[in-house]
Design a protein around this motif. Sequence first.
Motif, PDB file in Angstrom:
ATOM      1  N   LEU A 278      43.629  46.686  31.345  1.00 60.71           N
ATOM      2  CA  LEU A 278      42.828  46.997  32.739  1.00 60.71           C
ATOM      3  C   LEU A 278      43.923  47.085  33.705  1.00 60.71           C
ATOM      4  N   GLY A 279      45.031  46.469  33.774  1.00 60.90           N
ATOM      5  CA  GLY A 279      45.957  46.298  34.944  1.00 60.90           C
ATOM      6  C   GLY A 279      45.302  45.545  36.020  1.00 60.90           C
ATOM      7  N   LEU A 280      44.506  44.397  35.734  1.00 56.09           N
ATOM      8  CA  LEU A 280      44.180  43.468  36.707  1.00 56.09           C
ATOM      9  C   LEU A 280      45.182  42.865  37.615  1.00 56.09           C
ATOM     10  N   GLU A 281      46.230  42.756  37.048  1.00 54.12           N
ATOM     11  CA  GLU A 281      47.343  42.143  37.425  1.00 54.12           C
ATOM     12  C   GLU A 281      47.701  42.921  38.808  1.00 54.12           C
ATOM     13  N   SER A 282      47.710  44.196  38.612  1.00 55.01           N
ATOM     14  CA  SER A 282      48.204  45.148  39.739  1.00 55.01           C
ATOM     15  C   SER A 282      47.371  44.718  40.799  1.00 55.01           C
ATOM     16  N   ALA A 283      46.248  44.584  40.642  1.00 50.41           N
ATOM     17  CA  ALA A 283      45.222  44.563  41.710  1.00 50.41           C
ATOM     18  C   ALA A 283      44.974  43.099  42.232  1.00 50.41           C
ATOM     19  N   GLY A 284      45.672  42.111  41.491  1.00 48.63           N
ATOM     20  CA  GLY A 284      45.846  40.623  42.076  1.00 48.63           C
ATOM     21  C   GLY A 284      44.728  39.998  41.370  1.00 48.63           C
ATOM     22  N   VAL A 285      44.073  40.458  40.418  1.00 51.74           N
ATOM     23  CA  VAL A 285      43.047  39.507  39.687  1.00 51.74           C
ATOM     24  C   VAL A 285      43.626  38.369  38.829  1.00 51.74           C
ATOM     25  N   THR A 286      43.399  37.294  39.046  1.00 48.36           N
ATOM     26  CA  THR A 286      43.842  36.149  38.128  1.00 48.36           C
ATOM     27  C   THR A 286      43.008  36.501  36.850  1.00 48.36           C
ATOM     28  N   VAL A 287      43.594  36.402  35.733  1.00 49.62           N
ATOM     29  CA  VAL A 287      43.172  36.219  34.556  1.00 49.62           C
ATOM     30  C   VAL A 287      43.737  35.179  33.351  1.00 49.62           C
ATOM     31  N   ASN A 288      42.770  34.350  33.034  1.00 50.76           N
ATOM     32  CA  ASN A 288      43.125  33.425  31.912  1.00 50.76           C
ATOM     33  C   ASN A 288      44.085  33.864  30.992  1.00 50.76           C
TER      34      ASN A 288
ATOM     35  N   ILE B 208      38.167  35.851  33.049  1.00 48.70           N
ATOM     36  CA  ILE B 208      38.181  35.668  34.546  1.00 48.70           C
ATOM     37  C   ILE B 208      37.353  34.879  35.101  1.00 48.70           C
ATOM     38  N   ASP B 209      38.009  33.967  35.910  1.00 49.27           N
ATOM     39  CA  ASP B 209      37.247  32.997  36.850  1.00 49.27           C
ATOM     40  C   ASP B 209      36.658  33.677  37.937  1.00 49.27           C
ATOM     41  N   ALA B 210      35.176  33.405  38.217  1.00 46.58           N
ATOM     42  CA  ALA B 210      34.558  34.193  39.449  1.00 46.58           C
ATOM     43  C   ALA B 210      33.724  33.080  39.931  1.00 46.58           C
ATOM     44  N   VAL B 211      33.499  33.228  41.191  1.00 51.42           N
ATOM     45  CA  VAL B 211      32.042  32.403  41.637  1.00 51.42           C
ATOM     46  C   VAL B 211      31.480  33.575  42.207  1.00 51.42           C
ATOM     47  N   ASP B 212      30.111  33.286  41.755  1.00 50.47           N
ATOM     48  CA  ASP B 212      28.941  34.264  41.989  1.00 50.47           C
ATOM     49  C   ASP B 212      29.580  35.767  41.785  1.00 50.47           C
ATOM     50  N   GLU B 213      30.296  36.005  40.539  1.00 48.98           N
ATOM     51  CA  GLU B 213      30.763  37.129  40.011  1.00 48.98           C
ATOM     52  C   GLU B 213      31.941  37.781  40.740  1.00 48.98           C
ATOM     53  N   GLN B 214      32.175  37.021  41.930  1.00 50.67           N
ATOM     54  CA  GLN B 214      33.424  37.672  42.844  1.00 50.67           C
ATOM     55  C   GLN B 214      34.875  36.770  42.118  1.00 50.67           C
TER      56      GLN B 214
ATOM     57  N   SER C 158      38.683  39.461  46.858  1.00 50.26           N
ATOM     58  CA  SER C 158      37.345  39.594  47.561  1.00 50.26           C
ATOM     59  C   SER C 158      36.487  40.727  47.215  1.00 50.26           C
ATOM     60  N   HIS C 159      36.952  41.883  46.938  1.00 48.07           N
ATOM     61  CA  HIS C 159      36.368  43.049  46.637  1.00 48.07           C
ATOM     62  C   HIS C 159      36.163  43.452  45.324  1.00 48.07           C
ATOM     63  N   ILE C 160      36.697  42.613  44.305  1.00 43.66           N
ATOM     64  CA  ILE C 160      36.609  42.735  42.852  1.00 43.66           C
ATOM     65  C   ILE C 160      35.429  41.856  42.395  1.00 43.66           C
ATOM     66  N   TYR C 161      34.541  42.519  41.477  1.00 39.39           N
ATOM     67  CA  TYR C 161      33.746  41.506  40.998  1.00 39.39           C
ATOM     68  C   TYR C 161      33.554  41.512  39.452  1.00 39.39           C
ATOM     69  N   ALA C 162      33.227  40.700  38.683  1.00 39.89           N
ATOM     70  CA  ALA C 162      33.076  40.570  37.214  1.00 39.89           C
ATOM     71  C   ALA C 162      31.840  40.380  36.788  1.00 39.89           C
ATOM     72  N   ILE C 163      31.255  40.909  35.664  1.00 42.91           N
ATOM     73  CA  ILE C 163      30.145  39.914  35.157  1.00 42.91           C
ATOM     74  C   ILE C 163      30.159  40.037  33.531  1.00 42.91           C
ATOM     75  N   GLY C 164      29.212  39.706  32.821  1.00 39.26           N
ATOM     76  CA  GLY C 164      29.332  39.565  31.271  1.00 39.26           C
ATOM     77  C   GLY C 164      30.476  38.561  30.896  1.00 39.26           C
ATOM     78  N   ASP C 165      30.763  39.437  29.326  1.00 34.14           N
ATOM     79  CA  ASP C 165      31.610  38.821  28.605  1.00 34.14           C
ATOM     80  C   ASP C 165      33.014  38.326  29.171  1.00 34.14           C
ATOM     81  N   VAL C 166      33.650  38.885  30.205  1.00 35.95           N
ATOM     82  CA  VAL C 166      34.734  38.887  30.691  1.00 35.95           C
ATOM     83  C   VAL C 166      34.824  37.657  31.544  1.00 35.95           C
ATOM     84  N   LEU C 167      33.572  36.885  31.897  1.00 41.72           N
ATOM     85  CA  LEU C 167      33.766  35.860  32.669  1.00 41.72           C
ATOM     86  C   LEU C 167      33.920  34.487  31.993  1.00 41.72           C
TER      87      LEU C 167
END
Length: 184
Positions: free
Chosen positions: A108-118, A124-130, A134-143
Motif C-alpha cells: 500500500l505504500g504506507l511507509e511513504s506516507a509515514g505510517v508505522t506498520v508492524n 497497524i497500531d492505532a489509537v481510536d483508529e488514528q 494524524s490524518h490517516i486512519y485504519a479500521i478492521g483487520d489491519v489493526l
Amino acid sequence: ESPGKTLVIGASYIALECAGFLAGLGYDVTVAVRSIFLRGFDQEIANHIVGHMERHGVKFMRGAVPEKFEKDGDGRILASMRAGDAVTQDAFDTVLLAVGRYALTRDLGLESAGVTVNAKGGKIDAVDEQTNVSHIYAIGDVLESRQELTPVAIQAGRMLAQRLYNGSTKSMDYNTVATTVFTP
C-alpha cells in the motif's frame, strides 16, 4: 453439490462452525488442528466444545500440519498431513482451509506516507483508529490487537465517521465486544 467427506484445516471459530454444521447435516468431517482450539478464547470452554463435537461424530487430528494436497484418480483430494514424525494420507471430497489471514498492507505504500506498520504481521497500531500519522486512519483487520470481525470493523468505521464529520466524541470500545461461536 454435496461436499461429501470433508477435511477442515484450522481450529478457529470459523473452522469449528463449519465442521459442526457439516457434521449436523450428516457429512463425514475431520478437523486438522496445528496447535490449540479457538485461540484467544477460554481454553476450558474451547476444549468442552471440542469434546462435545467429538462425541457427536466430528473427528479431530491434533498437532496436524498439511504437507501436500493432490487429486487422486477419482477426482478426490489426497491430503498428506504431518503430526510429529508421522505422515498420514486420506482422501477427501472437499478440503476447507480456515486458517486465518494476514493484513495485506505491504504493497500500500504506507511507509511513504509515514505510517508505522508492524514488521512481523503487517498490522497497524492505532489509537481510536488514528495511525501515527494524524490524518490517516485504519479500521478492521489491519489493526494490531483488535478483533478480526466484520461487524466490529463496520461499527468502528461508523463511529470514526461520526467523530470526523458529525462532532461525536464516542470511540469504539474493543474491550466490550461480545463474541459468539456457533458450534453444536
